[in-house]
Design an enzyme around this catalytic site. Structure first.
Site, PDB file in Angstrom:
ATOM      1  N   LYS A  64       0.792  -1.237   0.000  1.00  0.00           N
ATOM      2  CA  LYS A  64       0.000   0.000   0.000  1.00  0.00           C
ATOM      3  C   LYS A  64       0.828   1.292   0.000  1.00  0.00           C
ATOM      4  O   LYS A  64       0.369   2.352   0.433  1.00  0.00           O
ATOM      5  CB  LYS A  64      -0.997   0.036   1.184  1.00  0.00           C
ATOM      6  N   THR A  68       1.783  -0.036  -7.371  1.00  0.00           N
ATOM      7  CA  THR A  68       1.140  -0.063  -8.683  1.00  0.00           C
ATOM      8  C   THR A  68       1.476   1.217  -9.453  1.00  0.00           C
ATOM      9  O   THR A  68       1.678   1.188 -10.676  1.00  0.00           O
ATOM     10  CB  THR A  68      -0.391  -0.209  -8.499  1.00  0.00           C
ATOM     11  N   HIS A 124       6.962  -7.485  -2.209  1.00  0.00           N
ATOM     12  CA  HIS A 124       6.778  -6.783  -0.932  1.00  0.00           C
ATOM     13  C   HIS A 124       7.616  -7.461   0.148  1.00  0.00           C
ATOM     14  O   HIS A 124       7.509  -7.099   1.330  1.00  0.00           O
ATOM     15  CB  HIS A 124       5.324  -6.867  -0.467  1.00  0.00           C
ATOM     16  N   SER A 154      -4.763   2.630   4.350  1.00  0.00           N
ATOM     17  CA  SER A 154      -4.932   2.009   3.041  1.00  0.00           C
ATOM     18  C   SER A 154      -4.957   0.481   3.164  1.00  0.00           C
ATOM     19  O   SER A 154      -5.760  -0.198   2.517  1.00  0.00           O
ATOM     20  CB  SER A 154      -3.778   2.451   2.124  1.00  0.00           C
ATOM     21  N   TYR A 209       6.466   8.103  -1.483  1.00  0.00           N
ATOM     22  CA  TYR A 209       5.145   8.347  -2.084  1.00  0.00           C
ATOM     23  C   TYR A 209       4.815   9.837  -2.024  1.00  0.00           C
ATOM     24  O   TYR A 209       4.309  10.416  -2.994  1.00  0.00           O
ATOM     25  CB  TYR A 209       4.109   7.525  -1.309  1.00  0.00           C
ATOM     26  N   SER A 244      -1.275   9.704 -13.480  1.00  0.00           N
ATOM     27  CA  SER A 244      -1.943  10.413 -12.379  1.00  0.00           C
ATOM     28  C   SER A 244      -2.984   9.475 -11.767  1.00  0.00           C
ATOM     29  O   SER A 244      -3.427   8.518 -12.417  1.00  0.00           O
ATOM     30  CB  SER A 244      -2.635  11.679 -12.900  1.00  0.00           C
ATOM     31  N   LYS A 246      -6.062  10.010 -11.224  1.00  0.00           N
ATOM     32  CA  LYS A 246      -7.312  10.096 -11.980  1.00  0.00           C
ATOM     33  C   LYS A 246      -7.276   9.169 -13.207  1.00  0.00           C
ATOM     34  O   LYS A 246      -8.227   8.454 -13.485  1.00  0.00           O
ATOM     35  CB  LYS A 246      -7.507  11.562 -12.403  1.00  0.00           C
ATOM     36  N   LYS A 274      -8.200   6.446  -2.766  1.00  0.00           N
ATOM     37  CA  LYS A 274      -8.185   7.912  -2.671  1.00  0.00           C
ATOM     38  C   LYS A 274      -6.922   8.506  -3.283  1.00  0.00           C
ATOM     39  O   LYS A 274      -6.955   9.596  -3.838  1.00  0.00           O
ATOM     40  CB  LYS A 274      -8.293   8.355  -1.219  1.00  0.00           C
TER      41      LYS A 274
HETATM   42  P1  A3P Z   1      -5.070   4.600  -0.948  1.00  0.00           P
HETATM   43  O1  A3P Z   1      -5.699   3.330  -0.448  1.00  0.00           O
HETATM   44  O2  A3P Z   1      -4.591   5.472   0.166  1.00  0.00           O
HETATM   45  O3  A3P Z   1      -5.909   5.336  -1.924  1.00  0.00           O
HETATM   46  P2  A3P Z   1      -0.123  -0.349  -3.730  1.00  0.00           P
HETATM   47  O4  A3P Z   1      -0.129  -0.224  -5.215  1.00  0.00           O
HETATM   48  O5  A3P Z   1       1.230  -0.433  -3.125  1.00  0.00           O
HETATM   49  O6  A3P Z   1      -1.056  -1.441  -3.289  1.00  0.00           O
HETATM   50  O7  A3P Z   1      -0.697   1.011  -3.137  1.00  0.00           O
HETATM   51  C1  A3P Z   1      -2.042   1.362  -3.292  1.00  0.00           C
HETATM   52  C2  A3P Z   1      -2.211   2.784  -2.833  1.00  0.00           C
HETATM   53  O8  A3P Z   1      -1.601   3.666  -3.807  1.00  0.00           O
HETATM   54  C3  A3P Z   1      -3.669   3.182  -2.755  1.00  0.00           C
HETATM   55  O9  A3P Z   1      -3.729   4.179  -1.742  1.00  0.00           O
HETATM   56  C4  A3P Z   1      -3.886   3.763  -4.145  1.00  0.00           C
HETATM   57  O10 A3P Z   1      -4.996   4.590  -4.262  1.00  0.00           O
HETATM   58  C5  A3P Z   1      -2.583   4.537  -4.317  1.00  0.00           C
HETATM   59  N1  A3P Z   1      -2.290   4.845  -5.724  1.00  0.00           N
HETATM   60  C6  A3P Z   1      -2.323   4.024  -6.780  1.00  0.00           C
HETATM   61  N2  A3P Z   1      -2.033   4.680  -7.916  1.00  0.00           N
HETATM   62  C7  A3P Z   1      -1.827   5.963  -7.564  1.00  0.00           C
HETATM   63  C8  A3P Z   1      -1.511   7.167  -8.292  1.00  0.00           C
HETATM   64  N3  A3P Z   1      -1.368   7.158  -9.614  1.00  0.00           N
HETATM   65  N4  A3P Z   1      -1.370   8.319  -7.582  1.00  0.00           N
HETATM   66  C9  A3P Z   1      -1.516   8.337  -6.247  1.00  0.00           C
HETATM   67  N5  A3P Z   1      -1.817   7.243  -5.509  1.00  0.00           N
HETATM   68  C10 A3P Z   1      -1.982   6.073  -6.157  1.00  0.00           C
END
Ligand code: A3P
Length: 311
Positions: A64, A68, A124, A154, A209, A244, A246, A274
């Site tokens: 988290k 990704t 991880h 998260s 991040y 991004s 979005k 989020k």
């Molecule tokens: P939130 O749950 O706080 O929204 P991982 O890929 O390590 O599992 O992390 C997932 C977290 O990264 C989630 O956080 C996700 O929304 C956020 N995330 C994924 N893509 C993103 C992006 N392009 N910009 C910002 N946050 C992103």
């Protein structure tokens, strides 16, 4: 990733005495003292045979922390900013997840067979569990860390939607487990610190991040420099825009929406939830925050790492 069998199913087949094996929410299994998702723990044996190639790049994170996001950025860099090429497959196929294993899905090791060099890989795992070959081959690694409070929130939502995890219980229960490291992959505190330490002796680009949120172009330039490649300014801007939150939220090849609901239920909580810094403020109570801060100070005493809790 095609589900060949029902995954995460806890139901009994209607009108039949046959019991469908209950594969959802198994308890964590400990390997060398680290709690792991049961199936991932099972994958560690075969993973020891993994042979790294010198031009592999490993993306490593505590869950988290933006895995990704960095994965998508890296694939876009590798594809020269060509979004169509990045739509060739879901992110977990483009960037195999080394320790992944779950009933009905190809394991990380199996997915690897279809990937040609130069490979992007994801893990991880804490350092004690990564395949030795990655270190021996001096594979470049990109680590992304995120502040513990946003990770905890998260992770709580992720535990609820991704049913390979045990039931998280209440937020208060989960936060307690997070603080004691009784969540999948173990303690955040140790993870972020040991990979930081590794960056002093091994080619690891250590990113945050919060920095990526603040100025993605600057951080992607760091990645390019680390990889020893360059891209035209226009391509760089295109990558920033296409990765991004979005854009990734609506991209089925990045947002995990192609995964069966039995495995990840986006109705409970979207994978792209989020994507902000500071969301923890909406979840932590004042008492939880005080308790967390005191514990954090103990766990991180002497660490050089400074995390931003808001931007
Ligand atoms: P939130 O749950 O706080 O929204 P991982 O890929 O390590 O599992 O992390 C997932 C977290 O990264 C989630 O956080 C996700 O929304 C956020 N995330 C994924 N893509 C993103 C992006 N392009 N910009 C910002 N946050 C992103």
């Amino acid at each position: 990733m095609q589900a060949a069998t029902a995954l995460g199913s806890s139901h009994k087949r209607q009108g039949s005495m046959e019991l469908v094996q209950d594969t959802s929410r198994p308890p964590l299994e400990y390997v060398k003292g680290f709690p792991l998702i049961k199936y991932f723990a099972e994958a560690l044996g075969p993973l020891q045979n993994f042979e790294a190639w010198p031009d592999d790049v490993l993306i490593s994170t505590y869950p988290k922390s933006g895995t990704t996001w960095v994965s998508e950025i890296l694939d876009m860099i590798y594809q020269g900013g060509d979004l169509e090429k990045c739509r060739r497959a879901p992110i977990f196929i483009r960037v195999p997840f080394l320790e992944f294993k779950a009933p009905g899905f190809p394991s990380g090791m199996e997915s690897l067979k279809d990937v040609s060099a130069p490979r992007l890989l994801k893990t991880h795992l804490p350092l004690a569990l990564i395949p030795q070959s990655l270190l021996d081959q001096k594979v470049k690694m990109i680590y992304m860390a995120r502040n513990a409070k946003d990770v905890a929130v998260s992770y709580y939502h992720f535990y609820q939607m991704a049913k390979v995890h045990p039931d998280p219980g209440t937020w208060d229960d989960f936060l307690e487990k997070f603080m004691t490291g009784a969540v999948s992959y173990g303690p955040w505190y140790q993870h972020v610190q040991e990979w930081w330490k590794l960056s002093q002796t091994h080619p690891v680009l250590y990113l945050f991040y919060e920095d990526m949120k603040e100025d993605p172009k600057r951080e992607i330039q760091k990645i390019l420099k680390f990889l020893g490649c360059s891209l035209p300014e226009k391509t760089l801007d295109h990558i920033v825009q296409s990765t991004s939150f979005k854009e990734m939220k609506k991209n089925p090849m990045a947002n995990y929406s192609t995964v069966p609901t039995d495995f990840m239920d986006h109705n409970i909580s979207a994978f792209m939830r989020k994507g902000i810094t500071g969301d923890w403020k909406h979840t932590f109570t004042v008492a939880q925050n005080e308790r967390f801060d005191a514990h954090y100070a103990e766990e991180m005493a002497g660490s050089e790492l400074n995390f931003r809790l808001q931007l």
